[in-house]
Design a protein around this motif. Structure first.
Motif, mmCIF file in Angstrom:
data_model
loop_
_atom_site.group_PDB
_atom_site.id
_atom_site.type_symbol
_atom_site.label_atom_id
_atom_site.label_comp_id
_atom_site.label_asym_id
_atom_site.label_seq_id
_atom_site.Cartn_x
_atom_site.Cartn_y
_atom_site.Cartn_z
ATOM 1 N N CYS A 8 0.854 -1.189 0.000
ATOM 2 C CA CYS A 8 0.000 0.000 0.000
ATOM 3 C C CYS A 8 0.891 1.241 0.000
ATOM 4 O O CYS A 8 1.760 1.389 0.860
ATOM 5 N N SER A 26 3.956 10.319 -7.874
ATOM 6 C CA SER A 26 3.826 8.920 -7.476
ATOM 7 C C SER A 26 4.465 7.945 -8.456
ATOM 8 O O SER A 26 4.811 6.831 -8.070
ATOM 9 N N ILE A 30 6.071 4.292 -7.368
ATOM 10 C CA ILE A 30 5.406 3.071 -7.812
ATOM 11 C C ILE A 30 6.365 2.228 -8.645
ATOM 12 O O ILE A 30 6.457 1.008 -8.466
ATOM 13 N N SER A 47 -4.091 -4.163 -9.230
ATOM 14 C CA SER A 47 -3.898 -2.911 -8.489
ATOM 15 C C SER A 47 -5.263 -2.271 -8.264
ATOM 16 O O SER A 47 -6.213 -2.540 -8.998
ATOM 17 N N SER A 48 -5.324 -1.453 -7.251
ATOM 18 C CA SER A 48 -6.553 -0.698 -6.986
ATOM 19 C C SER A 48 -6.168 0.561 -6.227
ATOM 20 O O SER A 48 -5.039 0.705 -5.774
ATOM 21 N N SER A 49 -7.113 1.439 -6.097
ATOM 22 C CA SER A 49 -6.847 2.675 -5.359
ATOM 23 C C SER A 49 -8.134 3.147 -4.693
ATOM 24 O O SER A 49 -9.239 2.779 -5.101
ATOM 25 N N SER A 51 -9.520 6.754 -2.140
ATOM 26 C CA SER A 51 -9.143 8.036 -1.551
ATOM 27 C C SER A 51 -9.915 8.243 -0.261
ATOM 28 O O SER A 51 -11.040 7.759 -0.091
ATOM 29 N N LEU A 56 -4.517 9.599 -1.194
ATOM 30 C CA LEU A 56 -4.814 8.601 -2.202
ATOM 31 C C LEU A 56 -4.041 7.341 -1.826
ATOM 32 O O LEU A 56 -2.829 7.394 -1.624
ATOM 33 N N TYR A 57 -4.744 6.245 -1.692
ATOM 34 C CA TYR A 57 -4.139 4.967 -1.338
ATOM 35 C C TYR A 57 -4.065 4.107 -2.596
ATOM 36 O O TYR A 57 -5.081 3.874 -3.244
ATOM 37 N N VAL A 58 -2.876 3.647 -2.926
ATOM 38 C CA VAL A 58 -2.664 2.784 -4.084
ATOM 39 C C VAL A 58 -2.244 1.418 -3.564
ATOM 40 O O VAL A 58 -1.280 1.311 -2.812
ATOM 41 N N TYR A 59 -2.993 0.400 -3.948
ATOM 42 C CA TYR A 59 -2.704 -0.970 -3.522
ATOM 43 C C TYR A 59 -2.154 -1.744 -4.712
ATOM 44 O O TYR A 59 -2.772 -1.782 -5.776
ATOM 45 N N LEU A 60 -0.994 -2.349 -4.517
ATOM 46 C CA LEU A 60 -0.366 -3.162 -5.547
ATOM 47 C C LEU A 60 -0.370 -4.607 -5.054
ATOM 48 O O LEU A 60 0.107 -4.890 -3.959
#
Length: 66
Positions: A8, A26, A30, A47-49, A51, A56-60
């Motif tokens: 995250c 970002s 990333i 991946s998803s994101s 807010s 902003l949360y980015v999940y890999l």
């Protein structure tokens, strides 16, 4: 069987006239995570994101074969 990992990353908005400032700031972080996991044999599977407030949360999501 697969090994799975979730990473995250959190990015905060700031007051600026540049509407793409999060994308610009970002991208490097990333890419570093993608490279880090690739050297360990993982590949990005999803991946998803989301807010929340000014963040902003980015999940890999990574996976590799055992």
């Amino acid at each position: 069987m697969k090994d799975l990992k979730v990473e995250c990353l959190i990015f905060y908005t700031k007051f600026t006239l540049d509407s793409e400032h999060i994308v610009k700031s970002s991208t490097k972080e990333i890419q570093e995570k993608l490279d880090e996991y690739a050297t360990q044999g993982y590949r990005l599977s999803n991946s998803s994101s989301s807010s929340f407030g000014a963040a902003l949360y980015v999940y890999l999501y990574f996976e590799r074969d055992r």
